[in-house]
Structure formats: C-alpha cells, structure tokens
Design a protein around this motif. Structure first.
Motif, short mmCIF file in Angstrom:
data_model
loop_
_atom_site.label_atom_id
_atom_site.label_comp_id
_atom_site.label_asym_id
_atom_site.label_seq_id
_atom_site.Cartn_x
_atom_site.Cartn_y
_atom_site.Cartn_z
N ASN A 254 9.19 20.79 -12.06
CA ASN A 254 8.67 21.37 -10.81
C ASN A 254 7.24 21.87 -10.94
OD1 ASN A 254 8.95 23.62 -12.37
ND2 ASN A 254 10.48 24.64 -11.08
N GLY A 255 6.65 21.64 -12.12
CA GLY A 255 5.27 22.03 -12.33
C GLY A 255 5.08 23.40 -12.96
N ALA A 256 6.17 24.17 -13.01
CA ALA A 256 6.08 25.50 -13.62
C ALA A 256 5.93 25.37 -15.14
CB ALA A 256 7.33 26.30 -13.27
N VAL A 257 5.27 26.35 -15.73
CA VAL A 257 5.06 26.36 -17.18
C VAL A 257 6.00 27.40 -17.79
CG1 VAL A 257 3.43 26.80 -19.04
CG2 VAL A 257 2.66 25.65 -16.94
N LYS A 258 6.79 26.95 -18.76
CA LYS A 258 7.76 27.83 -19.41
C LYS A 258 7.22 28.26 -20.78
CE LYS A 258 12.59 28.18 -20.90
NZ LYS A 258 12.80 29.46 -20.20
N GLU A 259 7.02 29.55 -20.94
CA GLU A 259 6.54 30.11 -22.20
C GLU A 259 7.72 30.57 -23.04
OE1 GLU A 259 3.42 30.75 -23.36
OE2 GLU A 259 2.09 30.40 -21.63
N THR A 260 7.61 30.43 -24.36
CA THR A 260 8.62 31.00 -25.25
C THR A 260 8.35 32.50 -25.39
OG1 THR A 260 7.30 30.56 -27.22
CG2 THR A 260 8.85 28.85 -26.52
N ASP A 261 9.38 33.27 -25.73
CA ASP A 261 9.19 34.71 -25.90
C ASP A 261 9.06 35.10 -27.37
OD1 ASP A 261 11.81 34.24 -26.60
OD2 ASP A 261 12.65 35.23 -24.84
N TYR A 262 8.78 34.11 -28.22
CA TYR A 262 8.57 34.39 -29.63
C TYR A 262 7.48 33.49 -30.19
CZ TYR A 262 11.16 30.09 -30.58
OH TYR A 262 11.56 28.78 -30.62
#
Length: 278
Positions: A254-262
């Motif tokens: 959907n174009g969103a960017v998913k960041e890791t939390d570590y």
C-alpha cells in the motif's frame, strides 16, 4: 590378492591407487569448525583457555567512570572501595545454578520487560527463559564477594532473588554464526542500579571482547530496541555501530513504510595478535 588386515585389496584397487583415485595414505580426521569446537568445551576448560582471570576479584570503581581495561582492573584483587569487593563467575546454560539463573531472569524482567511489551515481539517469560537455556549460552555473573554477601543491604535492588544471590549484574553471550560469519553474540547486559555509573557495564563488554579476541572471532554483535535510548548511547560510546545486516525499512504494497523496532549492532574485533588454539 594381498590381505591388509581383514580388507581384501583387489587389482582394481591397486589400479585406482596408481591412478590417484584412492590414496594409500591414512586419512586425517577433518578439523572441527571453530564455533563447534568452542561450544563443545566444558566450562572449566573454556575458562582455563580463554578467561584465565576468572578466579580474580575486582574492585568496585569510584563513581567517576573508569576507562581502565577489565584485565588491568582485575589485577588489584585485594583492594576495595566503599567496603565492597566484586567477583565474577562464568557458567554455561547447563552449569549455572538454578538460583543464579532465576536471578538473571529477574534482572531482565526488571529492566527490559517494558521494552519487550512495547515492541512487536511482546514480553513472554517462557520464551525468554527458553532462549536463556539455549545449550551454547554462557553467563558472566558479577556479584559481591562471598564473604560480603550475608547481611549486606542493597536498597536499590528490590528483587528478593537478586538480593539473596548478591548478583549485581551479568552478561550472557554465545559463540555462534551470524550470516555465515563466526561471531560472539551478546544477548544480555544488565546491572543493578546500585552499581550503575561505575564503568562496570563497559568492563563486561571489554571482557567479552577479550574472550572473542582469544578465541579468534572477528566481530561482536547484539540486538537492541530502538526505544532503549540509554542502551543505544552506551553501545555507541563503546564503538558499536549499526551492522550491515541490521533489517532495513520495508515498503508495503500500500506504499506505507514499515520500520523495525530494533537494531542489530556490531563491533569489529582485532584478532591479528591472537592465535586460535584448538
């Protein structure tokens, strides 16, 4: 035909030897890979080879942070500051006493469970204990000297198990592979509030670096939550940086960017002056 022991040597075998297809020299056993070799060593042999200072006591540094290497600080084994002398024990996941294991878990729960809870990983005591029991895990326990454990109050540490064992901190690590490379992976570093700000955390990391050098490992690695700003600053000060294999942000459909939390951090170890002893 000629008999060699109970094995019959045929003319076909002799032809193969002459042709170089079969060697008539006794076969040599293949050397055990370094990681597997280290992880098969009994804990007493591991200490003898790679941690000769394991039986020494160390002084608790003054509140001003010390930049003194761990091995140098350990030489002064009879001197105390503020009436407190520290010592460390080394254990494997198999050899660590149940009470010490529980104290280490209590440290993690006390200092890090909130970071797990607020992450995508979540906090699971059973999963953490299972990880802590991995066969190749080793523990460096920092505690008050035996003669000082009884009757000493640690107001900054409320946990009963930690207080009873006199454990003021610990570091756990594993000699393993990461992306095909031999590394020392640091899993946990925790200190009691009572001794924070004394440089002991830095000394534990330096001790791990010494071990890695003596074994012949070229890198120390660890995982840290992005939310743990204090830990990030601590590791950065010690020379750690984001590893090339630390996960990168992912772009979703959907174009969103998913960041890791570590983040995965690492520090190179200079092993040029150390030989690998097997």
């Amino acid at each position: 035909m000629k008999l060699l022991g109970s094995h019959k040597i045929t003319f076909g075998d002799l032809w193969a030897v002459r042709a170089g297809r079969i060697s008539n020299e006794p076969s040599q056993p293949k050397p055990i890979p370094l990681v597997e070799h280290i992880n098969t060593l009994p804990i007493a042999q591991f200490i003898e080879r790679y941690l000769p200072l394991a039986s020494r006591q160390i002084q608790i540094p003054s509140p001003a942070k010390s930049s003194q290497p761990f091995s140098d600080a350990a030489q002064n084994c009879n001197h105390t500051v503020g009436g407190i002398t520290l010592e460390f024990d080394i254990h494997s996941a198999e050899s660590i006493p149940a009470s010490d294991f529980q104290a280490c878990f209590d440290f993690i729960e006390l200092t890090s469970s909130r970071h797990y809870t607020n992450s995508s990983v979540g906090w699971s005591p059973s999963k953490k204990m299972k990880e802590m029991r991995l066969p190749d895990m080793r523990y460096i326990l920092l505690r008050k000297a035996r003669e000082q454990r009884d009757g000493v109050s640690d107001k900054a540490t409320a946990n009963t198990t930690i207080h009873k064992q006199g454990i003021l901190g610990f570091l756990s690590f594993m000699v393993t592979y990461e992306n095909g490379k031999e590394v020392a992976y640091c899993y946990e570093v925790h200190l009691s509030v009572a001794v924070q700000g004394r440089g002991l955390g830095s000394q534990l990391i330096r001790l791990l670096e010494e071990i890695a050098q003596k074994i012949g490992l070229g890198k120390i690695m660890l995982t840290v939550f992005k939310s743990n700003k204090t830990a990030l600053q601590f590791y950065e000060k010690l020379g750690f940086a984001v590893d090339e294999h630390s996960p990168q942000p992912r772009k979703l459909r959907n174009g969103a960017v998913k960041e890791t939390d570590y983040l995965i951090l690492s520090k190179k170890v200079d092993v040029n002056d150390f030989s690998i002893e097997q």
